[in-house]
Design a protein around this motif. Structure first.
Motif, PDB file in Angstrom:
ATOM      1  N   ALA A  17       0.830  -1.204   0.000  1.00 35.74           N
ATOM      2  CA  ALA A  17       0.000   0.000   0.000  1.00 35.74           C
ATOM      3  C   ALA A  17       0.867   1.257   0.000  1.00 35.74           C
ATOM      4  CB  ALA A  17      -0.939  -0.009   1.205  1.00 35.74           C
ATOM      5  N   THR A  18       1.963   1.240   0.756  1.00 30.26           N
ATOM      6  CA  THR A  18       2.861   2.390   0.800  1.00 30.26           C
ATOM      7  C   THR A  18       3.521   2.620  -0.558  1.00 30.26           C
ATOM      8  OG1 THR A  18       3.291   2.049   3.153  1.00 30.26           O
ATOM      9  CG2 THR A  18       4.903   3.359   1.944  1.00 30.26           C
ATOM     10  N   LEU A  19       3.961   1.549  -1.192  1.00 36.27           N
ATOM     11  CA  LEU A  19       4.559   1.672  -2.526  1.00 36.27           C
ATOM     12  C   LEU A  19       3.529   2.180  -3.537  1.00 36.27           C
ATOM     13  CD1 LEU A  19       6.653  -1.635  -2.602  1.00 36.27           C
ATOM     14  CD2 LEU A  19       7.551   0.708  -2.463  1.00 36.27           C
ATOM     15  N   ALA A  20       2.310   1.674  -3.438  1.00 38.00           N
ATOM     16  CA  ALA A  20       1.243   2.121  -4.337  1.00 38.00           C
ATOM     17  C   ALA A  20       0.938   3.600  -4.114  1.00 38.00           C
ATOM     18  CB  ALA A  20      -0.002   1.278  -4.128  1.00 38.00           C
ATOM     19  N   ALA A  21       0.978   4.038  -2.860  1.00 39.77           N
ATOM     20  CA  ALA A  21       0.721   5.447  -2.541  1.00 39.77           C
ATOM     21  C   ALA A  21       1.745   6.341  -3.224  1.00 39.77           C
ATOM     22  CB  ALA A  21       0.754   5.670  -1.036  1.00 39.77           C
ATOM     23  N   GLN A  22       3.005   5.960  -3.145  1.00 38.37           N
ATOM     24  CA  GLN A  22       4.063   6.757  -3.775  1.00 38.37           C
ATOM     25  C   GLN A  22       3.808   6.887  -5.272  1.00 38.37           C
ATOM     26  OE1 GLN A  22       7.579   4.588  -2.656  1.00 38.37           O
ATOM     27  NE2 GLN A  22       7.594   5.430  -0.577  1.00 38.37           N
ATOM     28  N   LYS A  23       3.466   5.772  -5.910  1.00 47.16           N
ATOM     29  CA  LYS A  23       3.215   5.803  -7.354  1.00 47.16           C
ATOM     30  C   LYS A  23       1.966   6.620  -7.690  1.00 47.16           C
ATOM     31  CE  LYS A  23       5.525   1.513  -8.522  1.00 47.16           C
ATOM     32  NZ  LYS A  23       6.313   1.772  -9.699  1.00 47.16           N
ATOM     33  N   ALA A  24       0.906   6.473  -6.888  1.00 48.06           N
ATOM     34  CA  ALA A  24      -0.344   7.197  -7.155  1.00 48.06           C
ATOM     35  C   ALA A  24      -0.151   8.699  -6.981  1.00 48.06           C
ATOM     36  CB  ALA A  24      -1.446   6.688  -6.226  1.00 48.06           C
ATOM     37  N   ILE A  25       0.606   9.090  -5.970  1.00 51.21           N
ATOM     38  CA  ILE A  25       0.857  10.516  -5.731  1.00 51.21           C
ATOM     39  C   ILE A  25       1.726  11.090  -6.854  1.00 51.21           C
ATOM     40  CG2 ILE A  25       2.048  12.141  -4.199  1.00 51.21           C
ATOM     41  CD1 ILE A  25       0.904  10.420  -1.844  1.00 51.21           C
ATOM     42  N   GLU A  26       2.729  10.342  -7.282  1.00 50.54           N
ATOM     43  CA  GLU A  26       3.569  10.794  -8.399  1.00 50.54           C
ATOM     44  C   GLU A  26       2.745  10.912  -9.686  1.00 50.54           C
ATOM     45  OE1 GLU A  26       6.843   8.074  -8.764  1.00 50.54           O
ATOM     46  OE2 GLU A  26       7.623   8.585  -6.778  1.00 50.54           O
ATOM     47  N   ALA A  27       1.817   9.992  -9.880  1.00 49.34           N
ATOM     48  CA  ALA A  27       1.031   9.960 -11.112  1.00 49.34           C
ATOM     49  C   ALA A  27      -0.171  10.914 -11.083  1.00 49.34           C
ATOM     50  CB  ALA A  27       0.525   8.538 -11.363  1.00 49.34           C
ATOM     51  N   ALA A  28      -0.456  11.486  -9.936  1.00 50.44           N
ATOM     52  CA  ALA A  28      -1.605  12.400  -9.839  1.00 50.44           C
ATOM     53  C   ALA A  28      -1.409  13.569 -10.803  1.00 50.44           C
ATOM     54  CB  ALA A  28      -1.756  12.900  -8.411  1.00 50.44           C
ATOM     55  N   GLU A  29      -2.475  13.940 -11.448  1.00 45.39           N
ATOM     56  CA  GLU A  29      -2.423  15.031 -12.418  1.00 45.39           C
ATOM     57  C   GLU A  29      -2.403  16.377 -11.706  1.00 45.39           C
ATOM     58  OE1 GLU A  29      -5.594  14.674 -15.238  1.00 45.39           O
ATOM     59  OE2 GLU A  29      -5.179  12.554 -15.586  1.00 45.39           O
ATOM     60  N   PRO A  30      -1.834  17.399 -12.349  1.00 41.44           N
ATOM     61  CA  PRO A  30      -1.890  18.741 -11.757  1.00 41.44           C
ATOM     62  C   PRO A  30      -3.346  19.137 -11.477  1.00 41.44           C
ATOM     63  CG  PRO A  30      -0.390  18.714 -13.632  1.00 41.44           C
ATOM     64  CD  PRO A  30      -1.102  17.384 -13.621  1.00 41.44           C
ATOM     65  N   GLY A  31      -3.577  19.676 -10.308  1.00 45.58           N
ATOM     66  CA  GLY A  31      -4.923  20.064  -9.904  1.00 45.58           C
ATOM     67  C   GLY A  31      -5.626  19.030  -9.055  1.00 45.58           C
ATOM     68  N   HIS A  32      -5.135  17.789  -9.084  1.00 45.47           N
ATOM     69  CA  HIS A  32      -5.721  16.761  -8.228  1.00 45.47           C
ATOM     70  C   HIS A  32      -5.205  16.937  -6.805  1.00 45.47           C
ATOM     71  CE1 HIS A  32      -6.842  13.682 -11.594  1.00 45.47           C
ATOM     72  NE2 HIS A  32      -7.423  14.848 -11.743  1.00 45.47           N
ATOM     73  N   MET A  33      -5.947  16.386  -5.860  1.00 41.98           N
ATOM     74  CA  MET A  33      -5.604  16.530  -4.451  1.00 41.98           C
ATOM     75  C   MET A  33      -4.746  15.361  -3.977  1.00 41.98           C
ATOM     76  SD  MET A  33      -7.004  19.394  -3.877  1.00 41.98           S
ATOM     77  CE  MET A  33      -7.020  19.629  -2.117  1.00 41.98           C
ATOM     78  N   ILE A  34      -3.720  15.700  -3.210  1.00 38.97           N
ATOM     79  CA  ILE A  34      -2.875  14.693  -2.574  1.00 38.97           C
ATOM     80  C   ILE A  34      -2.756  15.055  -1.099  1.00 38.97           C
ATOM     81  CG2 ILE A  34      -1.603  14.042  -4.660  1.00 38.97           C
ATOM     82  CD1 ILE A  34       0.666  15.869  -3.722  1.00 38.97           C
ATOM     83  N   GLN A  35      -2.554  14.046  -0.286  1.00 38.87           N
ATOM     84  CA  GLN A  35      -2.473  14.281   1.147  1.00 38.87           C
ATOM     85  C   GLN A  35      -1.022  14.234   1.592  1.00 38.87           C
ATOM     86  OE1 GLN A  35      -4.190  11.329   3.877  1.00 38.87           O
ATOM     87  NE2 GLN A  35      -5.463  12.983   4.668  1.00 38.87           N
ATOM     88  N   THR A  36      -0.647  15.155   2.480  1.00 42.22           N
ATOM     89  CA  THR A  36       0.696  15.167   3.044  1.00 42.22           C
ATOM     90  C   THR A  36       0.780  14.121   4.149  1.00 42.22           C
ATOM     91  OG1 THR A  36       0.181  16.764   4.786  1.00 42.22           O
ATOM     92  CG2 THR A  36       0.846  17.665   2.622  1.00 42.22           C
ATOM     93  N   PRO A  37       1.986  13.750   4.551  1.00 40.96           N
ATOM     94  CA  PRO A  37       2.122  12.815   5.683  1.00 40.96           C
ATOM     95  C   PRO A  37       1.463  13.344   6.966  1.00 40.96           C
ATOM     96  CG  PRO A  37       4.188  12.971   4.502  1.00 40.96           C
ATOM     97  CD  PRO A  37       3.274  14.027   3.924  1.00 40.96           C
ATOM     98  N   GLN A  38       1.305  14.647   7.064  1.00 39.17           N
ATOM     99  CA  GLN A  38       0.649  15.242   8.232  1.00 39.17           C
ATOM    100  C   GLN A  38      -0.874  15.222   8.120  1.00 39.17           C
ATOM    101  OE1 GLN A  38       3.084  16.946   6.399  1.00 39.17           O
ATOM    102  NE2 GLN A  38       4.695  16.182   7.753  1.00 39.17           N
ATOM    103  N   GLY A  39      -1.406  14.777   6.999  1.00 44.84           N
ATOM    104  CA  GLY A  39      -2.844  14.649   6.823  1.00 44.84           C
ATOM    105  C   GLY A  39      -3.515  15.853   6.155  1.00 44.84           C
ATOM    106  N   LYS A  40      -2.728  16.816   5.708  1.00 45.69           N
ATOM    107  CA  LYS A  40      -3.287  17.993   5.063  1.00 45.69           C
ATOM    108  C   LYS A  40      -3.460  17.749   3.567  1.00 45.69           C
ATOM    109  CE  LYS A  40      -2.493  22.908   4.413  1.00 45.69           C
ATOM    110  NZ  LYS A  40      -1.597  24.031   4.553  1.00 45.69           N
ATOM    111  N   TRP A  41      -4.574  18.217   3.004  1.00 44.20           N
ATOM    112  CA  TRP A  41      -4.817  18.089   1.564  1.00 44.20           C
ATOM    113  C   TRP A  41      -4.216  19.256   0.818  1.00 44.20           C
ATOM    114  CZ3 TRP A  41      -6.196  13.659  -0.295  1.00 44.20           C
ATOM    115  CH2 TRP A  41      -6.973  12.780   0.463  1.00 44.20           C
ATOM    116  N   LEU A  42      -3.476  18.945  -0.258  1.00 42.02           N
ATOM    117  CA  LEU A  42      -2.858  19.953  -1.112  1.00 42.02           C
ATOM    118  C   LEU A  42      -3.239  19.684  -2.572  1.00 42.02           C
ATOM    119  CD1 LEU A  42       0.807  19.957   0.252  1.00 42.02           C
ATOM    120  CD2 LEU A  42      -0.996  21.606   0.781  1.00 42.02           C
ATOM    121  N   LYS A  43      -3.352  20.756  -3.322  1.00 39.22           N
ATOM    122  CA  LYS A  43      -3.580  20.618  -4.760  1.00 39.22           C
ATOM    123  C   LYS A  43      -2.215  20.434  -5.414  1.00 39.22           C
ATOM    124  CE  LYS A  43      -4.975  24.240  -7.044  1.00 39.22           C
ATOM    125  NZ  LYS A  43      -5.717  25.286  -7.744  1.00 39.22           N
ATOM    126  N   LYS A  44      -2.089  19.386  -6.215  1.00 39.46           N
ATOM    127  CA  LYS A  44      -0.800  19.104  -6.875  1.00 39.46           C
ATOM    128  C   LYS A  44      -0.590  20.085  -8.002  1.00 39.46           C
ATOM    129  CE  LYS A  44       2.024  15.589  -8.977  1.00 39.46           C
ATOM    130  NZ  LYS A  44       2.150  14.248  -9.437  1.00 39.46           N
TER     131      LYS A  44
END
Length: 110
Positions: free
Chosen positions: A83-110
């Motif tokens: 799951a951790t490896l998949a998270a890294q790939k999913a966050i890297e593959a997220a398109e600009p404008g999509h939301m990703i979560q920081t390790p602290q739990g905050k949502w950021l727009k990529k």
């Protein structure tokens, strides 16, 4: 008369089901609308709560967990590691404008 009523009922129910499916939100639409985003744990998270986004997250995460388990068993690796490896790939593959979560739990727009 009863058969006509049964037929009309069946047609109405089928139409309602078709409409519900036609209006169902896709994962891509939810990501673009910033309703859901990728979390650091490998699963999808709800950014803006709604019944549709919550149901979508439940459905997607159940499928992800199923595939993570298959991969973990096949490679003799823990589910959390996959799951951790998949998270890294999913966050890297997220398109600009999509939301990703920081390790602290905050949502950021990529």
């Amino acid at each position: 008369m009863k058969s006509r009523f049964a037929l009309a009922t069946a047609v109405c129910l089928t139409s309602l089901l078709w409409c519900a499916t036609a209006w169902a939100m896709t994962l891509q639409e939810a990501k673009t609308a910033r309703l859901v985003g990728e979390q650091t744990n490998g699963y999808l998270g709800v950014v803006i709560p709604s019944p549709e986004s919550q149901q979508l997250v439940l459905t997607v995460n159940a499928k992800r967990k199923h595939y993570y388990q298959i991969i973990a068993e096949r490679n003799k690796i823990s589910l959390d590691k996959i799951a951790t490896l998949a998270a890294q790939k999913a966050i890297e593959a997220a398109e600009p404008g999509h939301m990703i979560q920081t390790p602290q739990g905050k949502w950021l727009k990529k």
